[in-house]
Design a protein around this motif. Structure first.
Motif, PDB file in Angstrom:
ATOM      1  N   HIS A 127      40.712  18.977  31.065  1.00 47.30           N
ATOM      2  CA  HIS A 127      39.252  19.470  31.141  1.00 47.30           C
ATOM      3  C   HIS A 127      38.925  20.908  30.479  1.00 47.30           C
ATOM      4  N   GLU A 128      39.968  21.423  29.945  1.00 46.94           N
ATOM      5  CA  GLU A 128      39.686  22.839  28.996  1.00 46.94           C
ATOM      6  C   GLU A 128      39.014  23.927  29.980  1.00 46.94           C
ATOM      7  N   LEU A 129      39.858  24.188  31.088  1.00 48.23           N
ATOM      8  CA  LEU A 129      39.393  24.942  32.175  1.00 48.23           C
ATOM      9  C   LEU A 129      40.328  26.012  32.737  1.00 48.23           C
ATOM     10  N   GLU A 130      40.158  27.095  32.736  1.00 47.70           N
ATOM     11  CA  GLU A 130      40.899  28.143  33.355  1.00 47.70           C
ATOM     12  C   GLU A 130      40.368  28.795  34.431  1.00 47.70           C
ATOM     13  N   ILE A 131      40.819  28.879  35.498  1.00 41.80           N
ATOM     14  CA  ILE A 131      40.189  29.533  36.764  1.00 41.80           C
ATOM     15  C   ILE A 131      41.169  31.034  36.963  1.00 41.80           C
ATOM     16  N   THR A 132      40.540  32.039  36.870  1.00 42.04           N
ATOM     17  CA  THR A 132      41.337  33.184  37.107  1.00 42.04           C
ATOM     18  C   THR A 132      40.878  33.959  38.168  1.00 42.04           C
ATOM     19  N   VAL A 133      41.942  34.410  39.051  1.00 47.69           N
ATOM     20  CA  VAL A 133      41.636  35.285  40.196  1.00 47.69           C
ATOM     21  C   VAL A 133      41.773  36.775  39.805  1.00 47.69           C
ATOM     22  N   SER A 134      40.837  37.552  40.144  1.00 45.43           N
ATOM     23  CA  SER A 134      40.827  39.103  39.634  1.00 45.43           C
ATOM     24  C   SER A 134      40.626  40.154  40.814  1.00 45.43           C
ATOM     25  N   PRO A 135      41.536  40.298  41.850  1.00 47.64           N
ATOM     26  CA  PRO A 135      41.292  41.404  42.647  1.00 47.64           C
ATOM     27  C   PRO A 135      41.397  42.731  42.294  1.00 47.64           C
ATOM     28  N   PHE A 136      40.734  43.698  42.618  1.00 48.59           N
ATOM     29  CA  PHE A 136      40.599  45.007  42.163  1.00 48.59           C
ATOM     30  C   PHE A 136      40.713  45.899  43.264  1.00 48.59           C
ATOM     31  N   VAL A 137      41.084  47.319  42.804  1.00 46.58           N
ATOM     32  CA  VAL A 137      41.324  48.447  43.717  1.00 46.58           C
ATOM     33  C   VAL A 137      40.363  49.494  43.040  1.00 46.58           C
ATOM     34  N   VAL A 138      39.649  50.284  43.860  1.00 47.06           N
ATOM     35  CA  VAL A 138      39.011  51.522  43.127  1.00 47.06           C
ATOM     36  C   VAL A 138      39.538  52.718  43.693  1.00 47.06           C
ATOM     37  N   LEU A 139      40.425  53.547  43.062  1.00 46.40           N
ATOM     38  CA  LEU A 139      40.979  54.750  43.371  1.00 46.40           C
ATOM     39  C   LEU A 139      39.865  55.867  43.302  1.00 46.40           C
ATOM     40  N   PRO A 140      39.627  56.630  44.324  1.00 45.87           N
ATOM     41  CA  PRO A 140      38.568  57.717  44.008  1.00 45.87           C
ATOM     42  C   PRO A 140      38.971  58.837  43.638  1.00 45.87           C
ATOM     43  N   VAL A 141      39.391  58.892  42.570  1.00 39.21           N
ATOM     44  CA  VAL A 141      39.770  60.158  41.683  1.00 39.21           C
ATOM     45  C   VAL A 141      38.798  60.763  40.880  1.00 39.21           C
ATOM     46  N   GLY A 142      37.542  60.376  40.687  1.00 45.75           N
ATOM     47  CA  GLY A 142      36.651  60.808  40.232  1.00 45.75           C
ATOM     48  C   GLY A 142      35.822  61.976  40.575  1.00 45.75           C
ATOM     49  N   SER A 143      35.052  62.499  39.894  1.00 50.46           N
ATOM     50  CA  SER A 143      34.135  63.529  40.454  1.00 50.46           C
ATOM     51  C   SER A 143      33.121  62.988  41.356  1.00 50.46           C
ATOM     52  N   ARG A 144      32.905  63.742  42.518  1.00 50.38           N
ATOM     53  CA  ARG A 144      32.070  63.248  43.426  1.00 50.38           C
ATOM     54  C   ARG A 144      30.444  63.355  43.189  1.00 50.38           C
ATOM     55  N   GLN A 145      30.166  64.335  42.115  1.00 50.98           N
ATOM     56  CA  GLN A 145      28.817  64.632  41.757  1.00 50.98           C
ATOM     57  C   GLN A 145      28.542  63.489  40.954  1.00 50.98           C
ATOM     58  N   ILE A 146      29.059  62.677  40.280  1.00 46.53           N
ATOM     59  CA  ILE A 146      28.681  61.535  39.556  1.00 46.53           C
ATOM     60  C   ILE A 146      28.108  60.305  40.538  1.00 46.53           C
TER      61      ILE A 146
END
Length: 146
Positions: A127-146
């Motif tokens: 069927h020319e189909l690919e299903i991908t699972v993509s869990p993610f994590v966001v690490l809070p290392v950036g500036s809190r002002q943004i």
């Protein structure tokens, strides 16, 4: 006699400069020869190119630098993806932003680091189909002002 020697010296240096430029051009042509392009993803006999916008589904080795602009914000978002196997990869995305909110002082700094894991969960060649699972994590290392 000195003028003749000076003229001969200039001609030799000009010839050496042309020789150096020719060698540099030849080396550039050898190193930068166009290589064949390969498709981004293959399912069965079909080839799929990477999307221009959006998060593609195919695990691969890739690096990109995205520039985002709006009326009040400028962002650079570098991304690095490393393929772990034929069906999985890990993607790191971070960057920096500069916000100009008008009368208030500008705010700039790094953004949070996002880590995505991509796993091709289902591939159907028929069927020319690919299903991908993509869990993610966001690490809070950036500036809190943004």
């Amino acid at each position: 006699m000195n003028q003749k020697c000076a003229l001969m010296s200039m001609l030799r240096s000009a010839q050496a400069g042309r020789l150096f430029a020719s060698m540099l051009l030849s080396l550039t042509l050898v190193v930068c020869v166009a290589k064949p392009l390969f498709a981004h993803g293959i399912v069965g006999d079909r080839i799929f190119l990477s999307p221009i916008v959006g998060n593609d589904a195919f695990p691969d080795n890739a690096a990109s630098l995205t520039v985002r602009r709006s009326d009040y914000e400028f962002s650079l978002v570098p991304e690095l993806e490393k393929q772990l196997s034929d069906n999985s990869s890990v993607l790191f995305a971070g960057g920096g932003s500069e916000i100009e909110p008008g009368a208030q002082p500008d705010k700039s700094g790094p953004t949070d680091l996002s880590i995505y894991f991509r796993q091709a969960a289902y591939v159907s060649v028929r069927h020319e189909l690919e299903i991908t699972v993509s869990p993610f994590v966001v690490l809070p290392v950036g500036s809190r002002q943004i």
